[in-house]
Design an enzyme around this catalytic site. Structure first.
Site, PDB file in Angstrom:
ATOM      1  CG  ASN B 393      -2.056   1.126   1.152  1.00 52.69           C
ATOM      2  OD1 ASN B 393      -1.743   1.950   0.481  1.00 52.69           O
ATOM      3  ND2 ASN B 393      -3.100   0.834   1.863  1.00 52.69           N
ATOM      4  CG  ASP B 394       1.641   3.055   3.745  1.00 48.88           C
ATOM      5  OD1 ASP B 394       0.782   3.489   3.457  1.00 48.88           O
ATOM      6  OD2 ASP B 394       2.055   2.279   4.650  1.00 48.88           O
ATOM      7  CB  VAL B 395       5.969   0.745  -1.277  1.00 45.66           C
ATOM      8  CG1 VAL B 395       6.653   0.430   0.113  1.00 45.66           C
ATOM      9  CG2 VAL B 395       5.088  -0.822  -1.694  1.00 45.66           C
ATOM     10  CB  ALA B 434       2.046   5.008   6.751  1.00 41.24           C
TER      11      ALA B 434
END
Lengths: 106, 467
Positions: B393-395, B434
């Site tokens: 997700n965050d990456v 995050a």
């Protein structure tokens, strides 16, 4: 100030080792590829398990009838051993993964 | 005889120090890493054995209480071995944190025991300072590592409140002040020493508590170097060169590694420690503007993949949690048989630690040359027909590039929207580690495939095989 200088001079070899080791640590690590960050951290983690040596010494010098010291020393030895054994075995397990696949390519 | 033994001890310590250096060096190259680890382990074993049997204290005595020592080593070995062998690959990071904490605790206990023994003459405050430093650094490392362990294991959430940075600073000053006070005492003061120990442990907890779970790898690496320094303090206390070399080596290498990790996320260490990652959620408000997400069925996804020329996989922690690394490898093999070119795009912090994803995929026998690093992957997304994002997700969150108010702003990401099609496999629409929204899910090229990574991949494999 004078006391500090005297103390440092008394331990001059140690101070030497510390300074050289700092540079060595930086040098040894600085070109590591990202994929090895985790195993490397884990390997370094095992190496600071060398603190076990201190635990062995403190335990070995405790008076045999001082139970508080014996218990604490025993605890220190167990903790230090956990760090060493766990650290190296976990690192080996991570690196085993890389090895296996390399064998297949060959 | 005694002198000869001393020479052997010294020689073994030199040899062990060399194995640590060579071991660390070899650990930083993929081909030699495993051997490097074994070499360092051999050196450690040598140093331990020699200390046990040949070490003499300054007054010429061999060590006593060997029964206790052997028992301690036996217990530690048994627990450490079993724990390290049993732990799942996905839980490796917290395991490292746990073992790191043990080392810190060991150093702290040594200091606790040595403190009353040192000579309290006016001129020997220097040695007391080293002992106290070992206690402070080791203790912080221990309790901090335990919190990091709890966070990675999901037992402990992120706790913050206003003024926490201030509180931590005050706590640190108090700990240092009390430590300095004890350093200059002319007689042992055990109650105060115990108070100092308690405060140190509390400080370690407060230090790690507010840091976001996603930043734990950096914290563990930092605490790892703390423990190294604590071990070196022990080396100073006993005039023991191998403890000193090993400890300082890890202290400095660990610090550099910590900085490298921060750099991989394009952040500074200070930002990680007090930056309150993910505490503000300005992008949550913006999420409403994105509109609806589009779903894709398993069979449509199978067709899309089967008729692509080039497919790239972006694996994330969700893949690891679902234990789907073997399943994704099966899908990859199946697609390759159909003539589809498949590769994996690995973000430097994919998983829970840099390099964690590589370890997981390697476990599933994914060939090394199929793993692309971030820069390489970003160059290739443009030529890919489809990208499958599995549990990441965050990456892949474009907010890192476009939204200056986002907590991950500035972190380099995998630019998957360059590909013609993006399939995002995800359990639900919940935010990533995050805790922030991801605009990628609302991108016109993106289609969502909801479900558990493993079972969805298995269905996908069945469909692709039928195509």
């Amino acid at each position: 100030m004078e006391q500090l200088l005297y103390f440092l001079f008394e331990h001059r070899e140690m101070v030497f080792i510390i300074i050289l080791s700092i540079f060595l640590g930086v040098e040894v690590i600085s070109h590591v590829p990202t994929i090895l960050h985790t195993p490397l951290m884990s390997g370094a983690n095992a190496i600071h398990g060398v603190v076990i040596i201190g635990a062995i010494i403190v335990m070995g010098q405790a008076e045999p009838d001082n139970y508080a010291a014996l218990v604490l020393g025993f605890l220190a030895v167990v903790l230090g051993t956990l760090n060493v054994v766990g650290g190296f075995v976990v690192t080996d397990r991570m690196l085993e993964m890389f090895k296996k696949k390399k064998g297949k390519q060959a | 005889m005694a002198a000869m033994q001393e020479i052997w001890v010294w020689l073994s310590y030199v040899a062990a120090s060399v194995t640590f250096i060579v071991g660390l060096k070899m650990l930083s190259h993929p081909e030699t890493a495993r051997r490097g680890n074994l070499i360092a382990a051999a050196g450690m074993t040598l140093a331990i054995l020699v200390t046990l049997f040949l070490y003499r204290s300054p007054d010429g005595q061999l060590l006593g209480n060997r029964g206790w020592i052997f028992a301690g080593i036996a217990v530690g070995t048994a627990i450490g071995w079993v724990a390290a062998k049993r732990v799942k690959m996905t839980a490796m990071p917290q395991m490292v944190s746990l073992f790191n904490g043990m080392g810190g605790a060991c150093a702290a206990v040594i200091s606790l025991m040595e403190y009353p023994h040192h000579d309290f003459a006016p001129g020997s405050w220097n040695l007391a300072a080293v002992i106290i430093a070992g206690l402070l650094i080791g203790g912080t490392s221990f309790s901090g590592s335990m919190i990091a362990f709890g966070k990675l294991n999901g037992n402990i959430g992120d706790r913050r409140f206003s003024g926490q940075v201030m509180l931590n600073l005050i706590m640190l000053v108090l700990v240092l002040a009390l430590g300095a006070y004890l350093t200059f005492q002319q007689s042992p003061n055990m109650p105060l020493l115990l108070l100092l120990t308690a405060m140190t442990l509390l400080y370690g907890v407060l230090f790690v508590m507010p840091i976001g779970g996603a930043d734990m790898p950096v914290v563990i690496s930092l605490l790892n170097s703390f423990t190294g320094v604590a071990a070196a303090c022990g080396g100073f206390i006993y005039n023991n060169q191998v403890m000193l070399t090993g400890g300082i080596l890890v202290g400095s290498a660990g610090t550099i590694l910590t900085i490298l990790m921060c750099r991989a996320m394009n952040r500074s260490l200070l930002n990680v420690l007090v930056g309150h990652f993910g505490s503000s959620s300005p992008s949550a408000g913006a999420a409403g503007e994105h509109g609806a997400v589009k779903e894709i069925s398993v069979s449509d996804a199978a067709v899309l993949l089967s008729y692509s020329r080039k497919v790239m996989v972006v694996p994330g922690y969700g893949l690891a949690v679902a234990q789907a690394q073997h399943t994704i490898h099966e899908l990859e093999k199946l697609l390759e048989e159909k003539g589809v070119e498949v590769s994996y795009a690995i973000h430097p912090v994919a998983g829970r630690m840099p390099g964690h994803m590589n370890v997981l995929l390697a476990e599933a026998d994914v060939p090394y040359n199929k793993l692309l690093e971030m820069e390489q992957a970003n160059n290739e997304f443009g030529t890919a027909d489809a990208v499958i994002v599995v549990g990441a997700n965050d990456v892949v969150n474009p907010a890192a590039k476009t939204d200056a108010s986002s907590p991950i702003y500035g972190m380099p990401i995998l630019d998957v929207s360059l590909a013609k099609n993006v399939i995002v496999m995800k359990r639900s629409m919940s935010a990533g580690y995050a805790g922030i929204e991801n605009a990628l899910f609302y991108d016109p090229k993106t289609r969502m495939l909801f479900g558990d990574a493993k079972s969805t991949l298995q269905k996908l494999i069945a469909e692709v095989a039928a195509n």
